[in-house]
Motif scaffolding. Structure first.
Motif, PDB file in Angstrom:
ATOM      1  N   ILE A 107       0.858  -1.185   0.000  1.00  0.00           N
ATOM      2  CA  ILE A 107       0.000   0.000   0.000  1.00  0.00           C
ATOM      3  C   ILE A 107       0.892   1.232   0.000  1.00  0.00           C
ATOM      4  CG2 ILE A 107      -1.788   1.321   1.180  1.00  0.00           C
ATOM      5  CD1 ILE A 107      -2.774  -1.208   2.468  1.00  0.00           C
ATOM      6  N   THR A 108       0.707   2.065  -0.994  1.00  0.00           N
ATOM      7  CA  THR A 108       1.416   3.346  -1.058  1.00  0.00           C
ATOM      8  C   THR A 108       0.493   4.441  -0.527  1.00  0.00           C
ATOM      9  OG1 THR A 108       2.610   2.608  -3.015  1.00  0.00           O
ATOM     10  CG2 THR A 108       2.647   4.959  -2.527  1.00  0.00           C
ATOM     11  N   ILE A 109       1.044   5.259   0.372  1.00  0.00           N
ATOM     12  CA  ILE A 109       0.257   6.265   1.082  1.00  0.00           C
ATOM     13  C   ILE A 109       0.676   7.678   0.694  1.00  0.00           C
ATOM     14  CG2 ILE A 109      -0.215   7.269   3.373  1.00  0.00           C
ATOM     15  CD1 ILE A 109      -1.528   4.600   3.168  1.00  0.00           C
ATOM     16  N   TYR A 110      -0.312   8.543   0.468  1.00  0.00           N
ATOM     17  CA  TYR A 110      -0.073   9.988   0.488  1.00  0.00           C
ATOM     18  C   TYR A 110      -1.196  10.590   1.317  1.00  0.00           C
ATOM     19  CZ  TYR A 110       0.618  14.836  -0.670  1.00  0.00           C
ATOM     20  OH  TYR A 110       0.815  16.196  -0.558  1.00  0.00           O
ATOM     21  N   SER A 111      -0.894  10.838   2.579  1.00  0.00           N
ATOM     22  CA  SER A 111      -1.924  11.212   3.539  1.00  0.00           C
ATOM     23  C   SER A 111      -2.294  12.685   3.467  1.00  0.00           C
ATOM     24  CB  SER A 111      -1.434  10.898   4.959  1.00  0.00           C
ATOM     25  OG  SER A 111      -2.344  11.363   5.926  1.00  0.00           O
ATOM     26  N   PRO A 112      -3.560  12.992   3.720  1.00  0.00           N
ATOM     27  CA  PRO A 112      -3.951  14.401   3.885  1.00  0.00           C
ATOM     28  C   PRO A 112      -3.226  15.001   5.087  1.00  0.00           C
ATOM     29  CG  PRO A 112      -5.886  12.980   3.669  1.00  0.00           C
ATOM     30  CD  PRO A 112      -4.707  12.088   3.864  1.00  0.00           C
ATOM     31  N   CYS A 113      -3.193  16.313   5.157  1.00  0.00           N
ATOM     32  CA  CYS A 113      -2.542  16.989   6.279  1.00  0.00           C
ATOM     33  C   CYS A 113      -3.470  17.139   7.485  1.00  0.00           C
ATOM     34  CB  CYS A 113      -2.047  18.371   5.849  1.00  0.00           C
ATOM     35  SG  CYS A 113      -0.727  18.319   4.618  1.00  0.00           S
ATOM     36  N   ASP A 114      -4.774  17.264   7.250  1.00  0.00           N
ATOM     37  CA  ASP A 114      -5.701  17.503   8.355  1.00  0.00           C
ATOM     38  C   ASP A 114      -6.023  16.202   9.074  1.00  0.00           C
ATOM     39  OD1 ASP A 114      -8.774  16.654   7.409  1.00  0.00           O
ATOM     40  OD2 ASP A 114      -7.365  17.025   5.778  1.00  0.00           O
ATOM     41  N   ILE A 115      -6.284  16.286  10.362  1.00  0.00           N
ATOM     42  CA  ILE A 115      -6.482  15.103  11.187  1.00  0.00           C
ATOM     43  C   ILE A 115      -7.719  14.309  10.769  1.00  0.00           C
ATOM     44  CG2 ILE A 115      -7.759  16.360  12.966  1.00  0.00           C
ATOM     45  CD1 ILE A 115      -5.316  13.361  13.434  1.00  0.00           C
ATOM     46  N   HIS A 116      -8.781  14.976  10.317  1.00  0.00           N
ATOM     47  CA  HIS A 116      -9.977  14.261   9.891  1.00  0.00           C
ATOM     48  C   HIS A 116      -9.700  13.436   8.635  1.00  0.00           C
ATOM     49  CE1 HIS A 116     -12.301  16.330  12.922  1.00  0.00           C
ATOM     50  NE2 HIS A 116     -11.913  17.511  12.465  1.00  0.00           N
ATOM     51  N   GLY A 117      -8.945  14.025   7.718  1.00  0.00           N
ATOM     52  CA  GLY A 117      -8.560  13.284   6.523  1.00  0.00           C
ATOM     53  C   GLY A 117      -7.667  12.102   6.850  1.00  0.00           C
ATOM     54  N   LYS A 118      -6.759  12.296   7.803  1.00  0.00           N
ATOM     55  CA  LYS A 118      -5.888  11.196   8.221  1.00  0.00           C
ATOM     56  C   LYS A 118      -6.691  10.055   8.819  1.00  0.00           C
ATOM     57  CE  LYS A 118      -1.887  14.130   9.265  1.00  0.00           C
ATOM     58  NZ  LYS A 118      -0.996  14.653  10.324  1.00  0.00           N
ATOM     59  N   ARG A 119      -7.642  10.393   9.678  1.00  0.00           N
ATOM     60  CA  ARG A 119      -8.456   9.351  10.314  1.00  0.00           C
ATOM     61  C   ARG A 119      -9.230   8.539   9.291  1.00  0.00           C
ATOM     62  NH1 ARG A 119     -10.507  13.567  14.916  1.00  0.00           N
ATOM     63  NH2 ARG A 119      -8.783  13.264  16.417  1.00  0.00           N
ATOM     64  N   SER A 120      -9.769   9.198   8.282  1.00  0.00           N
ATOM     65  CA  SER A 120     -10.493   8.495   7.223  1.00  0.00           C
ATOM     66  C   SER A 120      -9.568   7.549   6.466  1.00  0.00           C
ATOM     67  CB  SER A 120     -11.129   9.500   6.253  1.00  0.00           C
ATOM     68  OG  SER A 120     -12.112  10.275   6.903  1.00  0.00           O
ATOM     69  N   LEU A 121      -8.361   8.021   6.170  1.00  0.00           N
ATOM     70  CA  LEU A 121      -7.382   7.188   5.475  1.00  0.00           C
ATOM     71  C   LEU A 121      -6.978   6.005   6.337  1.00  0.00           C
ATOM     72  CD1 LEU A 121      -5.318   6.569   3.239  1.00  0.00           C
ATOM     73  CD2 LEU A 121      -3.772   8.209   4.330  1.00  0.00           C
ATOM     74  N   TRP A 122      -6.663   6.256   7.602  1.00  0.00           N
ATOM     75  CA  TRP A 122      -6.268   5.171   8.508  1.00  0.00           C
ATOM     76  C   TRP A 122      -7.344   4.100   8.592  1.00  0.00           C
ATOM     77  CZ3 TRP A 122      -4.574   8.978  12.972  1.00  0.00           C
ATOM     78  CH2 TRP A 122      -3.386   9.626  12.583  1.00  0.00           C
TER      79      TRP A 122
END
Length: 218
Positions: A107-122
């Motif tokens: 899995i290749t990741i490019y995470s959002p910077c905001d915490i809500h976006g990170k939580r959705s990705l996680w």
């Protein structure tokens, strides 16, 4: 397996394309995973030019208004794709490492910077790992998160950082992933004026992956 993961901060062409070709010729990676290409469209000719060879396979998550995006490239002689899932901030590739006839998941990741976006990705990655088959996992890329306060210099958002650290480490623990030994420079992102520095990029693997390939480093 030798994987190059690189946040290119805009793929452009010319200098960056040539640098990737030189690295591939020097290090011979089986797969190249690029984050933040800022490309809404990528075709075979572009991948061939970046890879430096006509024999290249690829998958991409397109940019939105030239923001973000991921590109993964590999040679069919090294990795044979069997299944893929592309979501917001990740590309999942399930296939066979040809030379060892071994089933692997990347899995290749490019995470959002905001915490809500990170939580959705996680959460999306967690569900994906729980549902997929196989024990050999590698999750790598730009997580836009740190695991320890020492991985960031020059930030005044201490409380927010500490909370994000705990959540990020809890997620890694829930996934039962390990971070491979770090041999590179201390920080992977540096503000142009040098005032802020962070280690945002990393490689996580399953214990089975590390047992199978104990010399894994990043």
């Amino acid at each position: 397996m030798n994987i190059l993961s690189y946040n290119v901060r805009g793929l452009g062409r010319g200098i960056k394309w040539a640098a990737i070709r030189r690295f591939r010729k020097l290090e011979g990676p089986d797969m190249i995973c690029l984050q933040e290409t800022k490309k809404e469209f990528i075709d075979k000719a572009m991948c061939q030019a970046i890879w430096g060879d006509a024999e290249v396979s690829w998958e991409m998550q397109p940019a939105t208004n030239t923001a973000g995006s991921i590109l993964c490239m590999w040679c069919e002689n090294s990795f044979r794709l069997q299944r893929k899932v592309i979501g917001n901030g990740f590309i999942f590739l399930e296939g066979e490492l040809v030379r060892e006839a071994q089933q692997i998941n990347i899995i290749t990741i490019y995470s959002p910077c905001d915490i809500h976006g990170k939580r959705s990705l996680w959460e999306a990655v967690k569900h994906l790992k729980e549902a997929a088959a196989g024990v050999f996992w590698c999750i790598l890329g730009d997580f836009n998160s740190i695991r320890d306060p020492e991985e960031r210099l020059g930030s005044s958002q201490r409380t927010l950082i500490d909370s994000s650290i705990n959540e990020f480490n809890d997620w890694i623990h829930e996934l039962e992933m390990l971070e491979v030994p770090w041999l590179g420079r201390k920080f992977t992102w540096i503000r142009p004026n040098g005032a802020s520095r962070s280690r945002l990029d990393r490689c996580l693997v399953s214990p089975e992956w590390l047992n199978r390939w104990p010399a894994s480093v990043q």
